[in-house]
Design an enzyme around this catalytic site. Structure first.
Site, mmCIF file in Angstrom:
data_model
loop_
_atom_site.group_PDB
_atom_site.id
_atom_site.type_symbol
_atom_site.label_atom_id
_atom_site.label_comp_id
_atom_site.label_asym_id
_atom_site.label_seq_id
_atom_site.Cartn_x
_atom_site.Cartn_y
_atom_site.Cartn_z
ATOM 1 N NE ARG A 42 37.378 39.528 32.009
ATOM 2 C CZ ARG A 42 37.001 38.440 32.664
ATOM 3 N NH1 ARG A 42 37.742 37.964 33.629
ATOM 4 N NH2 ARG A 42 35.888 37.819 32.353
ATOM 5 C CD GLU A 71 45.721 36.721 32.038
ATOM 6 O OE1 GLU A 71 45.153 35.762 31.479
ATOM 7 O OE2 GLU A 71 45.277 37.248 33.053
ATOM 8 C CG HIS A 90 43.970 34.066 34.660
ATOM 9 N ND1 HIS A 90 43.295 34.667 35.685
ATOM 10 C CD2 HIS A 90 43.071 33.871 33.687
ATOM 11 C CE1 HIS A 90 42.033 34.833 35.337
ATOM 12 N NE2 HIS A 90 41.870 34.355 34.131
#
Length: 125
Positions: A42, A71, A90
């Site tokens: 995370r 993000e 990601h």
């Protein structure tokens, strides 16, 4: 001791009040100077300003980040200026098979909930 002796540090833990900010200046200082931090858990597990300082000063050798806060990182993030920091999009779950399975699990959860049945795929917290 583990941080001081590991070539690669790859945390894989849930995010909670204990792990938020876990990799801060104090813990990064415990890593050996040739150590590489890979964060795929995370973004909030790493204090990014502390990571930037550790990378810039050579306190640790490099970092690979699959997750960041936020993000995606803003284009003016100082981490993006470092040659020893690689930031991946990601997308670890972006295979067709994985996304199809995720969609089926979501659909089964919704159907079970609507029918008043136990939800089959739920996080066990």
């Amino acid at each position: 001791e583990l941080l001081a002796t590991s070539d690669f540090v790859i945390p894989m833990f849930p995010l909670n009040e204990t792990t938020t900010g876990y990799f801060n200046a104090e813990r990064l200082k415990k890593m050996k100077s040739s150590g590489i931090l890979i964060n795929a858990t995370r973004g909030e597990a790493v204090v990014q300003e502390d990571l930037y300082n550790a990378l810039k000063s050579g306190e640790i050798a490099a970092a690979g980040l699959d997750v960041t806060t936020p993000e995606p990182l803003p284009t003016d993030s100082p981490l993006l200026t470092l040659p020893n920091c690689v930031i991946f999009p990601h997308i670890g779950s972006a295979t067709v098979a994985t996304r199809e399975k995720m969609a089926m699990m979501a659909a089964e959860n919704i159907a079970a909930f609507v029918e008043g049945k136990p939800v089959p795929f739920q996080a066990k917290l």
